[in-house]
Design a protein around this motif. Structure first.
Motif, PDB file in Angstrom:
ATOM      1  N   GLN B 232     -30.139 -11.299  25.056  1.00  0.00           N
ATOM      2  CA  GLN B 232     -30.473 -10.885  26.418  1.00  0.00           C
ATOM      3  C   GLN B 232     -31.988 -10.961  26.563  1.00  0.00           C
ATOM      4  O   GLN B 232     -32.722 -10.237  25.891  1.00  0.00           O
ATOM      5  N   PHE B 234     -35.401 -10.515  28.611  1.00  0.00           N
ATOM      6  CA  PHE B 234     -35.950  -9.753  29.736  1.00  0.00           C
ATOM      7  C   PHE B 234     -37.031 -10.579  30.422  1.00  0.00           C
ATOM      8  O   PHE B 234     -37.997 -10.995  29.790  1.00  0.00           O
ATOM      9  N   ALA B 241     -40.910  -6.788  31.726  1.00  0.00           N
ATOM     10  CA  ALA B 241     -40.025  -7.107  30.610  1.00  0.00           C
ATOM     11  C   ALA B 241     -40.047  -5.974  29.590  1.00  0.00           C
ATOM     12  O   ALA B 241     -38.995  -5.558  29.077  1.00  0.00           O
ATOM     13  N   ALA B 242     -41.256  -5.474  29.304  1.00  0.00           N
ATOM     14  CA  ALA B 242     -41.387  -4.401  28.318  1.00  0.00           C
ATOM     15  C   ALA B 242     -40.637  -3.151  28.781  1.00  0.00           C
ATOM     16  O   ALA B 242     -39.948  -2.498  27.990  1.00  0.00           O
ATOM     17  N   ALA B 243     -40.744  -2.832  30.059  1.00  0.00           N
ATOM     18  CA  ALA B 243     -40.068  -1.648  30.592  1.00  0.00           C
ATOM     19  C   ALA B 243     -38.554  -1.793  30.461  1.00  0.00           C
ATOM     20  O   ALA B 243     -37.856  -0.851  30.075  1.00  0.00           O
ATOM     21  N   LEU B 245     -36.942  -3.632  28.295  1.00  0.00           N
ATOM     22  CA  LEU B 245     -36.576  -3.551  26.876  1.00  0.00           C
ATOM     23  C   LEU B 245     -36.568  -2.096  26.400  1.00  0.00           C
ATOM     24  O   LEU B 245     -35.627  -1.655  25.728  1.00  0.00           O
ATOM     25  N   VAL B 246     -37.601  -1.354  26.790  1.00  0.00           N
ATOM     26  CA  VAL B 246     -37.704   0.045  26.349  1.00  0.00           C
ATOM     27  C   VAL B 246     -36.523   0.872  26.864  1.00  0.00           C
ATOM     28  O   VAL B 246     -35.991   1.732  26.161  1.00  0.00           O
ATOM     29  N   LYS B 248     -33.506  -0.218  27.229  1.00  0.00           N
ATOM     30  CA  LYS B 248     -32.412  -0.537  26.281  1.00  0.00           C
ATOM     31  C   LYS B 248     -32.595   0.232  24.970  1.00  0.00           C
ATOM     32  O   LYS B 248     -31.642   0.791  24.427  1.00  0.00           O
ATOM     33  N   LEU B 249     -33.852   0.223  24.489  1.00  0.00           N
ATOM     34  CA  LEU B 249     -34.125   0.862  23.195  1.00  0.00           C
ATOM     35  C   LEU B 249     -33.827   2.353  23.280  1.00  0.00           C
ATOM     36  O   LEU B 249     -33.358   2.967  22.327  1.00  0.00           O
ATOM     37  N   LYS B 250     -34.076   2.919  24.445  1.00  0.00           N
ATOM     38  CA  LYS B 250     -33.892   4.354  24.594  1.00  0.00           C
ATOM     39  C   LYS B 250     -32.415   4.715  24.774  1.00  0.00           C
ATOM     40  O   LYS B 250     -31.902   5.588  24.088  1.00  0.00           O
ATOM     41  N   GLU B 252     -29.493   2.526  24.759  1.00  0.00           N
ATOM     42  CA  GLU B 252     -28.401   1.826  24.066  1.00  0.00           C
ATOM     43  C   GLU B 252     -28.622   1.735  22.564  1.00  0.00           C
ATOM     44  O   GLU B 252     -27.755   2.069  21.778  1.00  0.00           O
ATOM     45  N   VAL B 253     -29.813   1.284  22.177  1.00  0.00           N
ATOM     46  CA  VAL B 253     -30.086   1.199  20.735  1.00  0.00           C
ATOM     47  C   VAL B 253     -30.387   2.595  20.186  1.00  0.00           C
ATOM     48  O   VAL B 253     -30.158   2.886  19.026  1.00  0.00           O
ATOM     49  N   ARG B 254     -30.877   3.443  21.038  1.00  0.00           N
ATOM     50  CA  ARG B 254     -31.181   4.843  20.704  1.00  0.00           C
ATOM     51  C   ARG B 254     -32.129   4.970  19.526  1.00  0.00           C
ATOM     52  O   ARG B 254     -31.824   5.607  18.524  1.00  0.00           O
ATOM     53  N   VAL B 255     -33.245   4.299  19.642  1.00  0.00           N
ATOM     54  CA  VAL B 255     -34.266   4.428  18.597  1.00  0.00           C
ATOM     55  C   VAL B 255     -35.507   5.155  19.123  1.00  0.00           C
ATOM     56  O   VAL B 255     -36.482   5.312  18.400  1.00  0.00           O
ATOM     57  N   LEU B 256     -35.460   5.561  20.375  1.00  0.00           N
ATOM     58  CA  LEU B 256     -36.640   6.268  20.917  1.00  0.00           C
ATOM     59  C   LEU B 256     -36.291   7.729  21.204  1.00  0.00           C
ATOM     60  O   LEU B 256     -35.161   8.027  21.561  1.00  0.00           O
TER      61      LEU B 256
END
Ligand SMILES: Cc1cc2nc3c(=O)[nH]c(=O)nc-3n(C[C@H](O)[C@H](O)[C@H](O)COP(=O)(O)OP(=O)(O)OC[C@H]3O[C@@H](n4cnc5c(N)ncnc54)[C@H](O)[C@@H]3O)c2cc1C
Ligand SMILES: Nc1ncnc2c1ncn2[C@@H]1O[C@H](COP(=O)(O)O)[C@@H](O)[C@H]1O
Lengths: 325, 256
Positions: B232, B234, B241-243, B245-246, B248-250, B252-256
């Protein structure tokens, strides 16, 4: 005219890629209407041959000689050459390992053939095989055909076939004595070793941010380090970064570095050559930042941003900090 | 000690590659070329061994006329002379064919040590040096990260997988395939560049070496890889794009 699968072993166990080679051999034998024979080469390898004989193959050869106790290119070439002359296979398959790289081209030369190396796929087209290889570090693929009478020599890329696809069965084991003249082995091999213990254990990291040659110069690595800090991640690198001495070797990910499978792997300015991918493609989530939309890294990535890392990474750090606060 | 180094000219890294009209090779029209990366390390290793043990470094290259620029660069870095197997269509030879050309040229040189890179960036066969060793009847070892000459023998550090290494000893003459990172590359000096202009480049052709084109292994078709798994991507400017991605990271990936 059967397919001969050469199985590699290491420290008393069959190499994982040996099963991938068996799976490929079974698949291609079915496509060509022929059968598979497997070979284990070494000294004291009876148990390994027996293990291979629990797979669906016509026969397992245990090529035994005390001169094969330690791997040498000369010894293995002579042994496998003798076995091929005896069994006359149409196709000889190898896992594309460092060991295969070391002797299979020499072996193929004895039959006046070139090895088709590092193959990622194969298909039957009108009774002969077309092999797919990666060229230009994975940027392009090539369909390759090997012409002329066999045997043909082909090595298979790590992960291109699935080890768990091997069909079980039961086969006889036959011992083969290549009758080596040990004085013809010119290499003396010492015991394998690892460099002094690794100060950095990347395998324990939950998140890894990895920097590649796209960073351009040593001083710029701080940019990516900033991202690692924002994510609470361990910093890693592709090989050229470590080759240049910009980061220590112990931070290298890939076939000659560490194999990692963190919760998230962020590849920044890394093209995604196979030797890097084998070290990280087991990661749960892969994020790639690269200015080239066609970079092979996007093949394994879940999320990507196509752009200049010097714009994307600072923006990402800012957004992460915002999200965290 | 006489050291022969096989250097190949390949398209500059990060070139935009296009498949040519025949669909079997890349369109070379707008490309720039450079030395294959591990070959630069092989050359450096040869130069360092010469500095230690004395002797001569000879660069060996098979390729079209344009390869001369890469050969001159090797001479500028310190190779004493070069042999250029000039062949406009190297694609008519498979790895065995190219190795036959190089081995035939090498034979006349009778070197104590032959170094190649472990792999070319374009074809990636990783076998030319090993085939040369067999054709010349010499012992070899591959993926070398250290080489130490002791009189008539050589002891090398061979790279294995996963960070393992192994020392191998063998008599000279021998063939080694050199891994990137074995040493620190030097730059050509102005003096070196000037001197290179007068150094000898011996030209031979495949015909003169008595080797006819032959490709038992043939490229039938060259193409862009099919995209297996679509990442996917961005879109938008860096911030947008960074926003995304972040986000998603927060969540779905849950790393933040
Ligand atoms: C036997 C063997 C073992 C090897 N072992 C390993 C190993 O363990 N680990 C490993 O990593 N490699 C290994 N390699 C090397 C491997 O083949 C590749 O050469 C290497 O991985 C390439 O590293 P890279 O992606 O950083 O560099 P490159 O391939 O040069 O890619 C750089 C990338 O950065 C991008 N880029 C450039 N500028 C920017 C920018 N401003 N913004 C965003 N993107 C940018 C480019 O588009 C390009 O995709 C091995 C090779 C061999 C033959
Ligand atoms: N045309 C060539 N001229 C000189 N050296 C070559 C040539 N092709 C291959 N080599 C050498 O062989 C090594 C391995 O190449 P390859 O087998 O194509 O991966 C390279 O790193 C070079 O050192």
């Amino acid at each position: 005219m059967s397919i001969l699968a050469i199985l590699e072993h290491n420290a008393g166990a069959l190499h994982r890629m040996s099963f991938e080679t068996l799976a490929a051999a079974q698949e291609l034998a079915a496509a060509l209407g022929t059968e598979v024979e497997a070979a284990v080469v070494g000294s004291g390898i009876g148990a390994l041959a027996t293990e291979a004989a629990s797979k669906k193959v016509a026969k397992v050869w245990a090529a035994e000689d005390t001169a094969l106790a330690n791997y040498t290119s000369d010894g293995y070439t002579m042994a496998v050459e003798a076995l091929i002359r005896k069994t006359a296979p149409a196709l000889v398959l190898f896992p594309h390992t460092y060991q295969t790289r070391d002797y299979a081209p020499k072996l193929a030369t004895r039959f006046e053939r070139a090895l088709v190396g590092d193959v990622i796929a194969a298909r039957n087209e009108g009774g002969s095989l077309v092999f797919v290889r990666q060229l230009f570090q994975g940027k392009l693929n090539a369909d390759v055909r090997a012409e002329g009478a066999g045997p043909q020599f082909v090595s298979l890329q790590a992960g291109a076939w699935r080890a768990d696809a091997v069909v079980a069965g039961s086969a006889p084991v036959e011992t083969f004595s290549p009758g080596l003249d040990a004085s013809k082995i010119r290499q003396t091999a010492e015991a394998p070793f690892r460099e002094s213990s690794r100060a950095v254990d990347l395998t324990a990291a939950e998140i890894i941010v990895s920097v590649g040659r796209g960073i351009g110069e040593k001083d710029k690595i701080a940019v990516v380090e900033g991202l690692a800090r924002a994510l609470g991640a361990e910093l890693a690198a592709s090989r050229p970064i470590c080759d240049a001495g910009w980061l220590p070797m112990e931070r290298q990910v890939g076939s000659s570095g560490q194999t990692v499978s963190p919760k998230m792997y962020v590849a920044v300015g890394i093209s995604g050559a196979i030797q890097h991918l084998v070290g990280m493609k087991g990661s749960k989530t892969i994020v790639a930042i690269n200015k080239d939309a066609n970079a092979p890294i996007f093949e394994v990535a879940d999320y990507g941003i196509v752009g200049d890392l010097f714009e994307v990474v600072p923006a990402l750090i800012a957004e992460i900090q915002k999200a965290k606060s | 000690m006489k050291i022969l180094v096989a250097i190949k000219q390949v398209p500059v890294r990060d070139s935009t590659l296009r498949v040519d009209a025949a669909g079997r090779w890349i369109d070379e029209a707008d490309l720039s070329f450079e030395i294959n990366e591990p070959d630069a390390y092989a050359l450096e290793e040869a130069l360092q061994l010469k500095e230690k043990h004395g002797g001569e470094v000879v660069a060996l290259c098979a390729g079209p006329g344009r390869a001369q620029t890469t050969i001159r660069e090797a001479l500028a870095k310190g190779a004493d002379r070069a042999v250029h197997v000039e062949e406009e269509n190297l694609g008519a030879f498979d790895s065995l064919g190219v190795a036959r050309l190089l081995a035939a040229a090498a034979k006349a040189e009778n070197a104590d040590l032959i170094l190649t890179g472990l792999q070319s960036d374009d074809l990636g066969s990783g076998q030319t040096g090993v085939i040369m060793a067999e054709l010349l009847g010499l012992p070899h070892s591959t993926i070398i990260m250290q080489a130490e000459v002791n009189g008539a023998a050589i002891r090398v550090k061979r790279e294995l997988e996963d960070g393992w290494f192994q020392h191998i000893a063998m008599p000279l003459p021998a063939v080694l395939t050199i891994q990137s990172g074995i040493n620190k590359l030097r730059y050509a000096t102005l003096m070196g560049i000037k001197k290179a202009k007068t150094k000898e480049i011996k030209r031979v052709t495949a015909a003169e070496l008595g080797i006819a084109p032959a490709a038992g292994v043939r490229i039938e078709k060259l193409y862009a890889p099919h995209k297996a798994k679509q990442a996917q991507i961005f879109e938008g400017d860096a911030k947008t794009a960074a926003a995304a991605l972040v986000e998603k990271l927060k969540f779905e990936v849950r790393v933040l």
